[in-house]
Design a protein around this motif. Sequence first.
Motif, PDB file in Angstrom:
ATOM      1  N   ASP A 184       0.840  -1.206   0.000  1.00 40.24           N
ATOM      2  CA  ASP A 184       0.000   0.000   0.000  1.00 40.24           C
ATOM      3  C   ASP A 184       0.870   1.249   0.000  1.00 40.24           C
ATOM      4  O   ASP A 184       0.572   2.233   0.667  1.00 40.24           O
ATOM      5  CB  ASP A 184      -0.948  -0.008   1.206  1.00 40.24           C
ATOM      6  CG  ASP A 184      -0.197  -0.055   2.534  1.00 40.24           C
ATOM      7  OD1 ASP A 184       1.002  -0.389   2.525  1.00 40.24           O
ATOM      8  OD2 ASP A 184      -0.812   0.253   3.570  1.00 40.24           O
ATOM      9  N   PHE A 185       1.970   1.194  -0.737  1.00 34.28           N
ATOM     10  CA  PHE A 185       2.857   2.346  -0.815  1.00 34.28           C
ATOM     11  C   PHE A 185       2.154   3.521  -1.513  1.00 34.28           C
ATOM     12  O   PHE A 185       1.417   3.339  -2.484  1.00 34.28           O
ATOM     13  CB  PHE A 185       4.137   2.012  -1.583  1.00 34.28           C
ATOM     14  CG  PHE A 185       4.985   0.965  -0.909  1.00 34.28           C
ATOM     15  CD1 PHE A 185       5.275   1.045   0.434  1.00 34.28           C
ATOM     16  CD2 PHE A 185       5.491  -0.102  -1.637  1.00 34.28           C
ATOM     17  CE1 PHE A 185       6.053   0.083   1.055  1.00 34.28           C
ATOM     18  CE2 PHE A 185       6.272  -1.065  -1.037  1.00 34.28           C
ATOM     19  CZ  PHE A 185       6.555  -0.974   0.315  1.00 34.28           C
ATOM     20  N   LEU A 186       2.433   4.711  -0.999  1.00 35.71           N
ATOM     21  CA  LEU A 186       1.930   5.940  -1.616  1.00 35.71           C
ATOM     22  C   LEU A 186       3.146   6.801  -1.986  1.00 35.71           C
ATOM     23  O   LEU A 186       3.733   7.468  -1.138  1.00 35.71           O
ATOM     24  CB  LEU A 186       1.009   6.698  -0.656  1.00 35.71           C
ATOM     25  CG  LEU A 186       0.478   8.047  -1.160  1.00 35.71           C
ATOM     26  CD1 LEU A 186      -0.353   7.870  -2.430  1.00 35.71           C
ATOM     27  CD2 LEU A 186      -0.335   8.745  -0.077  1.00 35.71           C
ATOM     28  N   PHE A 187       3.551   6.747  -3.236  1.00 33.13           N
ATOM     29  CA  PHE A 187       4.734   7.475  -3.677  1.00 33.13           C
ATOM     30  C   PHE A 187       4.382   8.942  -3.921  1.00 33.13           C
ATOM     31  O   PHE A 187       3.374   9.257  -4.563  1.00 33.13           O
ATOM     32  CB  PHE A 187       5.303   6.839  -4.952  1.00 33.13           C
ATOM     33  CG  PHE A 187       6.034   5.562  -4.697  1.00 33.13           C
ATOM     34  CD1 PHE A 187       7.410   5.568  -4.507  1.00 33.13           C
ATOM     35  CD2 PHE A 187       5.353   4.351  -4.620  1.00 33.13           C
ATOM     36  CE1 PHE A 187       8.090   4.386  -4.264  1.00 33.13           C
ATOM     37  CE2 PHE A 187       6.026   3.174  -4.380  1.00 33.13           C
ATOM     38  CZ  PHE A 187       7.406   3.185  -4.204  1.00 33.13           C
ATOM     39  N   GLU A 188       5.238   9.792  -3.396  1.00 33.28           N
ATOM     40  CA  GLU A 188       5.051  11.234  -3.537  1.00 33.28           C
ATOM     41  C   GLU A 188       6.391  11.925  -3.346  1.00 33.28           C
ATOM     42  O   GLU A 188       7.357  11.335  -2.865  1.00 33.28           O
ATOM     43  CB  GLU A 188       4.037  11.742  -2.503  1.00 33.28           C
ATOM     44  CG  GLU A 188       4.426  11.433  -1.075  1.00 33.28           C
ATOM     45  CD  GLU A 188       3.343  11.808  -0.080  1.00 33.28           C
ATOM     46  OE1 GLU A 188       2.440  12.576  -0.458  1.00 33.28           O
ATOM     47  OE2 GLU A 188       3.400  11.332   1.066  1.00 33.28           O
ATOM     48  N   TYR A 224      11.336  11.016  -4.547  1.00 33.10           N
ATOM     49  CA  TYR A 224      10.032  10.428  -4.849  1.00 33.10           C
ATOM     50  C   TYR A 224       9.970   9.046  -4.204  1.00 33.10           C
ATOM     51  O   TYR A 224      10.599   8.092  -4.682  1.00 33.10           O
ATOM     52  CB  TYR A 224       9.844  10.315  -6.357  1.00 33.10           C
ATOM     53  CG  TYR A 224       8.435   9.962  -6.776  1.00 33.10           C
ATOM     54  CD1 TYR A 224       7.375  10.859  -6.590  1.00 33.10           C
ATOM     55  CD2 TYR A 224       8.163   8.728  -7.360  1.00 33.10           C
ATOM     56  CE1 TYR A 224       6.092  10.538  -6.977  1.00 33.10           C
ATOM     57  CE2 TYR A 224       6.869   8.403  -7.755  1.00 33.10           C
ATOM     58  CZ  TYR A 224       5.847   9.303  -7.562  1.00 33.10           C
ATOM     59  OH  TYR A 224       4.568   8.980  -7.945  1.00 33.10           O
ATOM     60  N   ASP A 226       7.812   6.534  -0.735  1.00 30.37           N
ATOM     61  CA  ASP A 226       6.710   6.390   0.214  1.00 30.37           C
ATOM     62  C   ASP A 226       7.147   6.976   1.557  1.00 30.37           C
ATOM     63  O   ASP A 226       8.127   6.502   2.155  1.00 30.37           O
ATOM     64  CB  ASP A 226       6.348   4.907   0.376  1.00 30.37           C
ATOM     65  CG  ASP A 226       5.268   4.684   1.409  1.00 30.37           C
ATOM     66  OD1 ASP A 226       4.127   5.117   1.179  1.00 30.37           O
ATOM     67  OD2 ASP A 226       5.570   4.084   2.460  1.00 30.37           O
ATOM     68  N   GLN A 227       6.451   7.984   2.031  1.00 30.82           N
ATOM     69  CA  GLN A 227       6.889   8.722   3.204  1.00 30.82           C
ATOM     70  C   GLN A 227       6.947   7.848   4.456  1.00 30.82           C
ATOM     71  O   GLN A 227       7.939   7.865   5.190  1.00 30.82           O
ATOM     72  CB  GLN A 227       5.975   9.921   3.455  1.00 30.82           C
ATOM     73  CG  GLN A 227       6.403  10.758   4.662  1.00 30.82           C
ATOM     74  CD  GLN A 227       5.582  12.028   4.819  1.00 30.82           C
ATOM     75  OE1 GLN A 227       4.812  12.375   3.925  1.00 30.82           O
ATOM     76  NE2 GLN A 227       5.745  12.725   5.922  1.00 30.82           N
ATOM     77  N   ARG A 228       5.892   7.080   4.726  1.00 32.89           N
ATOM     78  CA  ARG A 228       5.851   6.267   5.951  1.00 32.89           C
ATOM     79  C   ARG A 228       7.012   5.280   6.004  1.00 32.89           C
ATOM     80  O   ARG A 228       7.676   5.143   7.032  1.00 32.89           O
ATOM     81  CB  ARG A 228       4.523   5.516   6.049  1.00 32.89           C
ATOM     82  CG  ARG A 228       3.337   6.353   6.455  1.00 32.89           C
ATOM     83  CD  ARG A 228       2.162   5.472   6.811  1.00 32.89           C
ATOM     84  NE  ARG A 228       1.778   4.616   5.692  1.00 32.89           N
ATOM     85  CZ  ARG A 228       0.981   3.560   5.798  1.00 32.89           C
ATOM     86  NH1 ARG A 228       0.524   3.205   6.981  1.00 32.89           N
ATOM     87  NH2 ARG A 228       0.646   2.850   4.736  1.00 32.89           N
TER      88      ARG A 228
END
Length: 333
Positions: A184-188, A224, A226-228
């Motif tokens: 469930d990675f959210l790349f930003e 760029y 995944d922050q967590r």
Amino acid sequence: MKFNLKYLATYLPWLLVLLAFDLFTAVLLWLSDVRMFQALILLYILATVLLFFILSFLLIRKERKKSAAYKAFISNPKTDTELELLHLSSASEKESIEQMADTLYQKQAEIGKLNSLLAEYEDYVEKWAHEIKLPLSLLSLLLDNQSDKLPEDTAFKLNYVKKQIQENVSQILFYYRVKSEKNDFLFEDLDLEECIQDLLENFDPLLKEKNFTIQLENIQGTCYTDQRSFEFILSQILANALKYSSDKPELSISMSKDKERTSLIIRDNGCGVKACDLPHIFEKGFTGDSGETRKKSTGIGLYLVKQLADALKIEITVKSEWLQGFEITLSIS
């Protein structure tokens, strides 16, 4: 080809038997009629060899089917694959195959039951880890609001215990995250300076308690990712720097860039890692032989760091000498 030759080699003794019989018959034929012997001997031998290879071809094809049926049954023991194997087997083999099938079905049922119990246990642990976050948040809020009313030493100890519990809970959650089939990675775009400052602020009481000297160099720009997960990686590295610090601890975080990659270099002057341990530090459960403090560790932190880094396409390199500190570089594309 090798498969066919292997089975052909098992049938060669029969060819020798047939040729010996041909020789015996040829001797009898020669004794009875020399002209007939000269006319028929070559044809007789060629027919024998041809018959041998035809029978061998048919037997090899059957053996190949039987071998494929064995593999299908072993990889997926069920009734239809068992019946197919029994159909291709001789009567003498069928009893052994049926006994093997009964054993496989029994072991399959036991494995299914154990997998079900393991899944239930993992689900419980994961739910517990999520549920414990609420009382931890309330504890954090309470300590923040009441810190001025508590003795400084007591407040520090409570914050330390809270930090340890939070770290352990995070390890549990990220352990399940890296083992999950779906990520469930959210790349930003992540601001590196802000990320590192927030991390140091979270660890500030512990860093001050140990009188750490912090040096930041050229921390700027974004990456760029995944922050967590990235923050968890950094927190584990910083926690290790605290755990294995020297009497006069120092921590240096610097950054370098090339055309394609951003490298974050984190150095400390702690006890370091022995040369014999260095190749194994990312192995699950490995604690090494680097003093009493390391013996108390779980060997999970750096294992999770490596697993998450691989998932995020972050390259990790480490340098260390015993009692000369530890350096880890995170290269982000």
